[in-house]
Design a protein around this motif. Structure first.
Motif, short mmCIF file in Angstrom:
data_model
loop_
_atom_site.label_atom_id
_atom_site.label_comp_id
_atom_site.label_asym_id
_atom_site.label_seq_id
_atom_site.Cartn_x
_atom_site.Cartn_y
_atom_site.Cartn_z
N VAL A 69 14.32 22.02 61.50
CA VAL A 69 14.71 20.69 61.05
C VAL A 69 16.11 20.35 61.54
O VAL A 69 16.37 19.25 62.05
N LEU A 70 17.03 21.31 61.41
CA LEU A 70 18.41 21.07 61.85
C LEU A 70 18.52 21.03 63.36
O LEU A 70 19.25 20.21 63.92
N HIS A 71 17.80 21.92 64.05
CA HIS A 71 17.89 22.04 65.50
C HIS A 71 17.31 20.81 66.20
O HIS A 71 17.78 20.41 67.27
N ALA A 72 16.29 20.21 65.58
CA ALA A 72 15.65 19.06 66.20
C ALA A 72 16.61 17.88 66.31
O ALA A 72 16.53 17.07 67.24
N GLY A 73 17.53 17.77 65.34
CA GLY A 73 18.56 16.74 65.41
C GLY A 73 18.06 15.34 65.13
O GLY A 73 18.83 14.38 65.15
N ALA A 74 16.79 15.18 64.83
CA ALA A 74 16.23 13.85 64.55
C ALA A 74 16.28 13.58 63.05
O ALA A 74 16.92 14.32 62.29
N ASP A 75 15.60 12.53 62.63
CA ASP A 75 15.53 12.20 61.22
C ASP A 75 14.93 13.37 60.44
O ASP A 75 13.82 13.82 60.75
N ALA A 76 15.64 13.86 59.45
CA ALA A 76 15.17 15.02 58.69
C ALA A 76 14.22 14.64 57.57
O ALA A 76 13.85 15.49 56.76
N GLY A 77 13.80 13.38 57.51
CA GLY A 77 12.81 12.96 56.52
C GLY A 77 13.29 13.23 55.10
O GLY A 77 14.41 12.86 54.72
N PRO A 78 12.46 13.88 54.28
CA PRO A 78 12.84 14.13 52.89
C PRO A 78 14.01 15.09 52.74
O PRO A 78 14.54 15.26 51.65
N HIS A 79 14.43 15.73 53.86
CA HIS A 79 15.53 16.70 53.80
C HIS A 79 16.85 16.13 54.31
O HIS A 79 17.77 16.89 54.62
N ARG A 80 16.97 14.82 54.39
CA ARG A 80 18.19 14.20 54.92
C ARG A 80 19.43 14.62 54.12
O ARG A 80 20.48 14.91 54.70
N ARG A 81 19.31 14.63 52.81
CA ARG A 81 20.47 14.97 51.97
C ARG A 81 20.91 16.40 52.22
O ARG A 81 22.10 16.69 52.34
N TRP A 82 19.95 17.30 52.30
CA TRP A 82 20.26 18.71 52.59
C TRP A 82 20.84 18.86 53.99
O TRP A 82 21.85 19.55 54.18
N ALA A 83 20.22 18.23 54.98
CA ALA A 83 20.66 18.37 56.36
C ALA A 83 22.08 17.84 56.55
O ALA A 83 22.87 18.42 57.31
N ALA A 84 22.42 16.76 55.86
CA ALA A 84 23.76 16.20 55.99
C ALA A 84 24.82 17.18 55.50
O ALA A 84 25.95 17.21 56.02
N GLN A 85 24.49 17.99 54.53
CA GLN A 85 25.42 18.99 54.02
C GLN A 85 25.47 20.23 54.92
O GLN A 85 26.54 20.79 55.17
N VAL A 86 24.31 20.66 55.42
CA VAL A 86 24.22 21.95 56.11
C VAL A 86 24.53 21.86 57.59
O VAL A 86 25.14 22.78 58.16
#
Length: 332
Positions: A31-48
């Protein structure tokens, strides 16, 4: 493209569920490596994601073994021996990866690479000096776990375990075939066969072991992942139920009542820890001194209400499920 996996009575009898920390490592990293919209994980991805870049984990071993698309190295997802293996157990299995498995995975990574690309230096090292490379890979996985998953694991694990228990009840009430038919829109059960549409990998009974291992995943959304390494049973990682609300703020309906017991400052810190944070961040957001925050966090940790996780040069504190239950008591 459609893949078909046939089932005998024995295969159905050997179908089981497992919660796998390594599947969450692989799918969350993707999810992080793809760099695209993280869908339901946007909040988590923005932190991590910033932590990932700061630690250099966006360009290490995992970046080579878990491409943003295409094939993922199978040895990263050893077959769980129990329904709820620990990360340490799975990392030990990775360290025992055979030379034959590594060769097969590296060949598959090469085949899936863009035309004309050269094998990455790390992958050449993995082929030439596998034992030393596996040690480095495991060390990197531990580093990624601490900054990307450990602070959130209690929340993620609750979702995964709830999925397993729900589907276990469904098996008891309706049978395995019914559950298989409801896993994902791309998965259907028909006349003794499991059909997976839009699959780019081969998954047939001739090339797998007996049975089927079903692995709920928070980060597999919106697709399913498969692993086929004979003679082990095939694995199917599918999106777990409840991920749509996984990162929503938890309710704090009982905050005033909790404050009457543990104090307003400690309750304030617990409410601030709806997402993991460092002592410095908590001091800034709460208005308390850093020394005071540190003292309160020690008491909360001793009481089992928060956990601490190393993330690079910082320590992130996270609320436990016990604290979540306290703060949500009485919520409608």
């Amino acid at each position: 493209m459609e893949t078909q996996l046939s089932f005998s009575t024995a295969d159905l009898a050997q179908t089981r569920f497992a919660v796998s920390p390594m599947w969450e490592v692989v799918t969350s990293y993707r999810v992080l490596h793809a760099g695209a919209d993280a869908g339901p994980h946007r909040r988590w991805a923005a932190q991590v994601r910033p932590r990932l870049v700061e630690a250099g984990l966006d360009r290490g071993w995992l970046a080579e073994l878990v491409p943003p698309t295409r094939y993922v190295a199978d040895f990263l997802n050893p077959t769980p021996g129990s329904p709820f293996p620990t990360l340490d157990t799975e990392l030990d299995a990775i360290l025992r990866t055979t030379a034959a498995q590594l060769e097969s995975d590296l060949d598959s990574l090469a085949d899936a690479a863009p035309p004309g690309s050269r094998p990455a230096a790390r992958l050449r090292v993995l082929r030439e000096a596998p034992e030393a490379a596996l040690e480095k890979i495991v060390a990197e996985i531990r580093a990624y776990w601490e900054l990307g998953l450990a602070p959130y694991w209690a929340r993620v694990r609750d979702v995964l375990e709830a999925d397993v228990f729900h589907r276990a009840r469904q098996v008891a009430e309706h049978g395995v075939a019914h559950v298989l038919n409801e896993l994902h829109e791309s998965v259907t059960w028909d006349a003794g066969s499991l059909r997976l549409v839009r699959r780019h990998c081969t998954l047939s009974r001739d090339e797998t072991g007996a049975g089927l291992l079903l692995v709920p995943s928070a980060f597999a959304w919106p697709r399913v992942f498969t692993r086929s390494v004979p003679p082990e049973p095939p694995q199917l990682a599918y999106p777990a139920r409840g991920i749509g609300t996984l990162w929503e703020p938890r309710t704090t309906a009982a905050a005033e009542a909790v404050a009457a017991v543990i104090g307003k400052s400690r309750t304030l810190l617990l409410t601030e820890l709806d997402t993991p944070a460092s002592t410095t961040q908590l001091a800034r957001h709460s208005g308390l001194s850093a020394a005071g925050v540190s003292q309160h966090l020690t008491a909360l940790r001793d009481a089992g209400l928060v956990t601490a996780h190393r993330a690079g040069r910082s320590v992130l504190y996270a609320r436990t499920t016990v604290a979540d239950a306290l703060l949500s008591a009485g919520a409608v």
